[in-house]
Design a protein around this motif. Structure first.
Motif, PDB file in Angstrom:
ATOM      1  N   ASP A 111       0.758  -1.085  -0.029  1.00 29.47           N
ATOM      2  CA  ASP A 111      -0.125  -0.070  -0.128  1.00 29.47           C
ATOM      3  C   ASP A 111       0.862   1.402  -0.106  1.00 29.47           C
ATOM      4  O   ASP A 111       0.590   2.314  -0.728  1.00 29.47           O
ATOM      5  CB  ASP A 111      -0.913  -0.133   1.157  1.00 29.47           C
ATOM      6  N   ALA A 112       2.109   1.275   0.579  1.00 24.34           N
ATOM      7  CA  ALA A 112       2.873   2.421   1.034  1.00 24.34           C
ATOM      8  C   ALA A 112       3.567   2.510  -0.419  1.00 24.34           C
ATOM      9  O   ALA A 112       3.682   3.852  -1.011  1.00 24.34           O
ATOM     10  CB  ALA A 112       3.862   2.157   1.914  1.00 24.34           C
ATOM     11  N   LEU A 113       4.251   1.545  -1.117  1.00 17.76           N
ATOM     12  CA  LEU A 113       4.748   1.693  -2.173  1.00 17.76           C
ATOM     13  C   LEU A 113       3.600   2.138  -3.514  1.00 17.76           C
ATOM     14  O   LEU A 113       4.106   3.027  -4.253  1.00 17.76           O
ATOM     15  CB  LEU A 113       5.244   0.408  -2.845  1.00 17.76           C
ATOM     16  N   VAL A 114       2.410   1.749  -3.646  1.00 19.40           N
ATOM     17  CA  VAL A 114       1.569   2.056  -4.635  1.00 19.40           C
ATOM     18  C   VAL A 114       1.143   3.598  -4.153  1.00 19.40           C
ATOM     19  O   VAL A 114       1.019   4.376  -5.555  1.00 19.40           O
ATOM     20  CB  VAL A 114       0.176   1.545  -4.476  1.00 19.40           C
ATOM     21  N   ALA A 115       0.955   3.697  -3.089  1.00 19.87           N
ATOM     22  CA  ALA A 115       0.614   5.234  -2.663  1.00 19.87           C
ATOM     23  C   ALA A 115       1.691   6.387  -3.033  1.00 19.87           C
ATOM     24  O   ALA A 115       1.495   7.453  -3.501  1.00 19.87           O
ATOM     25  CB  ALA A 115       0.255   5.456  -1.307  1.00 19.87           C
ATOM     26  N   ARG A 116       2.793   6.104  -2.830  1.00 20.04           N
ATOM     27  CA  ARG A 116       4.067   6.968  -3.004  1.00 20.04           C
ATOM     28  C   ARG A 116       4.333   7.165  -4.598  1.00 20.04           C
ATOM     29  O   ARG A 116       4.425   8.088  -5.039  1.00 20.04           O
ATOM     30  CB  ARG A 116       5.349   6.240  -2.366  1.00 20.04           C
ATOM     31  N   LEU A 117       4.129   5.876  -5.402  1.00 15.32           N
ATOM     32  CA  LEU A 117       4.080   6.004  -6.696  1.00 15.32           C
ATOM     33  C   LEU A 117       3.013   6.821  -7.333  1.00 15.32           C
ATOM     34  O   LEU A 117       3.157   7.851  -8.300  1.00 15.32           O
ATOM     35  CB  LEU A 117       4.050   4.660  -7.476  1.00 15.32           C
ATOM     36  N   ALA A 118       1.951   6.810  -7.063  1.00 16.60           N
ATOM     37  CA  ALA A 118       0.800   7.522  -7.255  1.00 16.60           C
ATOM     38  C   ALA A 118       0.877   8.878  -7.259  1.00 16.60           C
ATOM     39  O   ALA A 118       0.855   9.771  -7.958  1.00 16.60           O
ATOM     40  CB  ALA A 118      -0.768   7.237  -6.791  1.00 16.60           C
ATOM     41  N   SER A 119       1.564   9.352  -5.786  1.00 15.50           N
ATOM     42  CA  SER A 119       1.715  10.661  -5.510  1.00 15.50           C
ATOM     43  C   SER A 119       2.873  11.273  -6.614  1.00 15.50           C
ATOM     44  O   SER A 119       2.676  12.496  -6.562  1.00 15.50           O
ATOM     45  CB  SER A 119       2.295  10.695  -4.101  1.00 15.50           C
ATOM     46  N   ASP A 120       3.629  10.615  -7.074  1.00 13.08           N
ATOM     47  CA  ASP A 120       4.922  10.835  -8.061  1.00 13.08           C
ATOM     48  C   ASP A 120       4.056  11.090  -9.513  1.00 13.08           C
ATOM     49  O   ASP A 120       4.776  11.211 -10.382  1.00 13.08           O
ATOM     50  CB  ASP A 120       5.893  10.209  -7.940  1.00 13.08           C
ATOM     51  N   GLY A 121       2.765  10.725  -9.514  1.00 12.02           N
ATOM     52  CA  GLY A 121       2.264  10.901 -10.808  1.00 12.02           C
ATOM     53  C   GLY A 121       2.271   9.415 -11.754  1.00 12.02           C
ATOM     54  O   GLY A 121       1.702   9.671 -12.983  1.00 12.02           O
TER      55      GLY A 121
END
Length: 326
Positions: A271-281
């Motif tokens: 969840d943390a990896l997916v959220a971080r990637l989404a926040s980076d576009g």
């Protein structure tokens, strides 16, 4: 800063272009005052791409064009050793094996406080993260991305996450396949213009070899993993030409399978990896979008734990976190 980034873009580009000319044309360029230098030109473009400013996008586009025709294994060896020379207190480039065709298998250990050997990491109870590129040598983005990331962290004042974690990076797991270079190995893939080959010189697919360990490259890699015992092990891939709206799949285990006591932590990491990637576009998925039945979209997408012949499944079976990015 703007003046520096513009100069880096302009000078870096012409240095690279001059270096690719034939010898007579290079001589004429030197006489006219236009110096070349492939390595210096690429480095200037990389520095401009990470420096920010209005020229960042242009420099990144120029690097895409450069990477579309560059990057052989000898350069990976050179970059590994150059980072050790540039940051001797923070980085160590070392050989962990040899391929059937006699090429060295190298890894780069990096830490802000010099914890770059496995015994040091164990003594200090330091978490280790190991990540790798080029297990399928036609899928080579991870090699360049890993070097760029570690160079930025090593050059930073505090080392960023390297102050708390030791990173071990294997730029190319399959060097013999990497050097089987050609223009038509991955015809459905959008660049680079030439790539390496998927399997080894013995025609073994290394990402199906973790459980049986037939390949010398795999036996060396398994010894490296046992020596460092990373808490997380990431394998970097590139999809071969499939067209998806989503641009990245992140598969973390244990999550769907393996040790039940680790699945909640695996889910939190995912969840943390997916959220971080989404926040980076990015538009990431936490699964790979393969049909449950090949060629049948109505069957839906398959989910489940990978078997231990795959890297992320193998490392999860050893009660650590295995991550596949594609």
């Amino acid at each position: 800063m703007q003046r520096f980034t513009y100069a880096g873009l302009t000078v870096g580009t012409y240095r690279y272009i001059v270096s690719t000319l034939s010898a007579p044309l290079r001589l004429m360029a030197y006489v006219a005052g236009f110096g070349g230098g492939k390595e210096r030109g690429i480095k200037m473009l990389q520095e401009t791409a990470v420096a920010g400013g209005e020229n960042r996008t242009d420099a990144m586009f120029a690097l895409v064009l450069v990477y579309n025709r560059e990057r052989r294994y000898d350069e990976a060896l050179r970059l590994c050793r150059e980072l050790e020379r540039a940051y001797p207190r923070r980085a160590r480039c070392f050989v962990y094996g040899t391929t059937p065709e006699g090429r060295e298998l190298v890894a780069l250990a990096a830490s802000a406080d010099g914890v770059v050997r496995p015994l040091q990491a164990r003594t200090k109870d330091r978490p280790v993260v190991l990540f790798q590129g080029g297990i399928h040598a036609g899928e080579i983005d991870g090699k360049d991305a890993g070097f760029i990331l570690l160079r930025e962290l090593l050059a930073s004042a505090d080392g960023g996450p390297l102050a708390r974690v030791t990173a071990v990076f294997v730029p190319v797991v399959n060097p013999d396949g990497h050097e089987r270079f050609g223009a038509n190995h991955r015809p459905n893939q959008r660049g680079p213009a030439e790539t390496g080959w998927r399997t080894t010189a013995q025609n073994l697919n290394l990402n199906r070899d973790y459980a049986k360990a037939d390949a010398p490259e795999m036996r060396a890699l398994l010894a490296l993993l046992s020596e460092w015992d990373p808490i997380a092990y990431a394998d970097l891939h590139v999809t071969d030409g499939a067209q998806f709206e989503h641009d990245l799949a992140v598969l973390v285990e244990p999550r769907h399978g393996y040790d039940p006591s680790l699945r909640a932590e695996g889910q939190a990491l995912s969840d943390a990896l997916v959220a971080r990637l989404a926040s980076d576009g990015h538009l990431p998925l936490d699964f790979y979008p393969a049909f449950a039945e090949d060629g049948n979209p109505a069957s839906g997408f398959a989910r489940g734990a990978p078997p231990p012949r795959f890297g992320n499944g193998y490392w999860a079976a050893r009660n650590r976190f295995g991550i596949l990015l594609e």
